[in-house]
Design an enzyme around this catalytic site. Structure first.
Site, PDB file in Angstrom:
ATOM      1  N   THR A 182     -35.427 -21.488 -37.179  1.00 40.29           N
ATOM      2  CA  THR A 182     -35.569 -20.570 -38.275  1.00 40.29           C
ATOM      3  C   THR A 182     -34.712 -20.937 -39.378  1.00 40.29           C
ATOM      4  OG1 THR A 182     -36.133 -18.800 -36.741  1.00 40.29           O
ATOM      5  CG2 THR A 182     -35.148 -17.976 -38.839  1.00 40.29           C
ATOM      6  N   THR A 242     -32.382 -20.779 -32.694  1.00 43.12           N
ATOM      7  CA  THR A 242     -31.541 -19.980 -31.794  1.00 43.12           C
ATOM      8  C   THR A 242     -32.246 -19.737 -30.532  1.00 43.12           C
ATOM      9  OG1 THR A 242     -32.638 -17.898 -32.549  1.00 43.12           O
ATOM     10  CG2 THR A 242     -30.865 -18.454 -33.855  1.00 43.12           C
ATOM     11  N   ASP A 243     -33.356 -19.782 -30.349  1.00 45.61           N
ATOM     12  CA  ASP A 243     -34.093 -19.312 -28.944  1.00 45.61           C
ATOM     13  C   ASP A 243     -33.560 -20.124 -27.911  1.00 45.61           C
ATOM     14  OD1 ASP A 243     -35.318 -17.422 -30.333  1.00 45.61           O
ATOM     15  OD2 ASP A 243     -37.367 -18.478 -30.227  1.00 45.61           O
TER      16      ASP A 243
HETATM   17  N1  ASP Z   1     -38.011 -19.168 -32.658  1.00 50.61           N
HETATM   18  C1  ASP Z   1     -36.896 -19.739 -33.439  1.00 50.61           C
HETATM   19  C2  ASP Z   1     -36.256 -21.085 -32.913  1.00 50.61           C
HETATM   20  O1  ASP Z   1     -35.587 -20.949 -31.901  1.00 50.61           O
HETATM   21  C3  ASP Z   1     -35.888 -18.661 -33.618  1.00 50.61           C
HETATM   22  C4  ASP Z   1     -34.737 -18.842 -34.459  1.00 50.61           C
HETATM   23  O2  ASP Z   1     -34.396 -20.010 -34.822  1.00 50.61           O
HETATM   24  O3  ASP Z   1     -34.151 -17.951 -34.704  1.00 50.61           O
HETATM   25  O4  ASP Z   1     -36.613 -22.043 -33.341  1.00 50.61           O
END
Ligand code: ASP
Length: 319
Positions: A18, A101-102
Site C-alpha cells: 500500500t 502490511t498484510d
Molecule cells: N494489501 C496491502 C499489502 O499488504 C495492504 C497494505 O500494504 O497495507 O500489500
C-alpha cells in the site's frame, strides 16, 4: 596519496504494498491498487530525505511490485539473496525494505531466520495509499531511515506508526487503523519521535540469527509444503486427511486456548504424524503462548504465531 573515505550507504529495497499504492480518490483508503509506484518515486517524493540519511548515500532497487497478500517463496528468496549481497558490503550500513502490511510479519520472520548479519534490516509499510489525502507512507519511510541509521539498531526490525517492533513479536492486529501492528505483551522495542529513535529500556542486543542457507539456494519448488490450520468448534478431520493425501509435509495447527484440539482433529493429526507429517502446535489466542507441555504434538518455539511457525517448520524441514 590521499585516500578518500568511502561514503556509507543505506540500501532501500522496494517490494510494493500500500505504501506504493494508488487510488482514484484521495478520500478512499480501501479501494486502491497496491504496488503501483516505484520505490525511487516514493523516495523522490519524501521531503527532508537527505536530512534523515545522516550523510549516507542512498541506493535503491525494485525487487518486486506486489500486494503483499500475494507474497510468495520466490520473492522471499530473491529478497534474501539481495539482502545477503548488500549486507556483505562493508560500505552498506543498513537496508530498508518497503513492504505491504498484510504479510510484513512473515517476511520479517523469514529474513530474521535466514540472514546472518547484525546490520539493521528495517521493514516499513503504510496503511493508506500514496494518493491518500494524508498518506502515512512517507512518515513511516522517514522513521525507518532513522532506525536504519541509528547506531543501536540490530537485525530485522519493523517500523510503523512511530513504533519499532522485532521480527519475533511483530504482528498485524488491525485491518484499517494506521497503528496496525503490535508486539503483544512485550510491547514495541522503541519509538521514533521527530526523527529520533528512543529505545524502550535497552536497545535490541545483537539479533540471534540461525542461518538457513538452503533457503537462499534450493529452488523454491523444492521447499517443503507446510500448511496452517485451526482447531475450532465443529472442526472436521477431513481437512487433515485432504492435506495429507495432497502431499503436505508439515502442518501448523492453531489450537484453542492452551493448545487444545478438537478430538476429531487430534486423532487425524496423530495419524498424519505417524505417516511422517511434521506437526507443530501454537495457540490461536491473540496474546500469550502455550504454557507447559502438551500431550501429543510439539509446540512451536518462542510463542511464534501460526504463520511464523509455518516458516520455521518449513526451514527446519528444508534442513
Ligand atoms: N494489501 C496491502 C499489502 O499488504 C495492504 C497494505 O500494504 O497495507 O500489500
Amino acid at each position: 596519496m590521499f585516500n578518500a573515505k568511502k561514503i556509507q550507504k543505506v540500501v532501500v529495497l522496494g517490494t510494493g504494498g500500500t505504501i506504493a499504492g494508488t487510488g482514484s480518490s484521495a478520500l478512499d483508503h480501501t479501494a486502491y491498487t497496491a504496488g503501483q509506484l516505484s520505490v525511487q518515486h516514493l523516495l523522490d517524493a519524501m521531503p527532508g530525505l537527505q536530512d534523515s540519511l545522516q550523510g549516507h548515500e542512498l541506493v535503491c532497487e525494485q525487487l518486486a511490485q506486489l500486494d503483499s497478500k500475494d507474497m510468495g517463496h520466490a520473492t522471499w528468496q530473491v529478497l534474501a539473496q539481495r539482502c545477503v549481497h548488500w549486507l556483505s558490503q562493508a560500505e552498506v550500513d543498513a537496508i530498508v525494505i518497503t513492504h505491504g502490511t498484510d504479510t510484513l510479519e512473515e517476511s520479517a520472520w523469514f529474513l530474521h531466520r535466514v540472514l546472518d548479519s547484525h546490520k539493521p534490516v528495517v521493514l516499513t509499510c503504510a496503511m493508506r495509499p500514496a494518493t491518500a489525502l494524508a498518506p502515512d507512507g512517507p512518515q513511516n519511510l522517514m522513521d525507518a531511515m532513522a532506525v536504519a541509521c541509528d547506531a543501536m539498531s540490530r537485525g530485522v526490525l519493523a517500523v510503523c506508526a512511530g513504533r519499532i517492533h522485532s521480527a519475533l513479536e511483530v504482528q498485524k492486529v488491525h485491518p484499517y487503523r494506521l497503528d496496525a501492528f503490535s508486539s503483544g505483551e512485550s510491547g514495541p522495542l522503541g519509538f521514533v519521535e521527530q526523527g529520533t529513535v528512543r529505545w524502550r529500556g535497552t536497545a535490541p542486543g545483537p539479533a540471534v540469527h540461525t542461518r538457513t542457507s538452503c533457503a537462499l539456494t534450493v529452488s523454491v519448488a523444492e521447499w517443503p509444503w507446510v500448511a496452517v490450520m485451526h482447531s475450532h468448534a465443529g472442526a472436521d478431520a477431513r481437512q487433515v486427511s485432504a492435506w495429507v493425501s495432497a502431499g503436505v509435509k508439515g502442518l501448523v495447527v492453531a489450537g484453542t486456548g492452551n493448545g487444545t484440539l478438537h478430538q476429531d482433529v487430534q486423532t487425524a493429526l496423530a495419524k498424519a504424524q505417524d505417516q511422517g507429517v511434521a506437526v507443530r502446535l501454537v495457540t490461536r489466542c491473540a496474546e500469550g503462548q502455550i504454557v507447559g507441555e502438551t500431550a501429543s504434538f510439539q509446540t512451536a518455539p518462542r510463542g511464534l504465531n501460526a504463520f511464523k511457525a509455518r516458516i520455521s517448520l518449513m526451514l527446519e524441514l528444508l534442513g
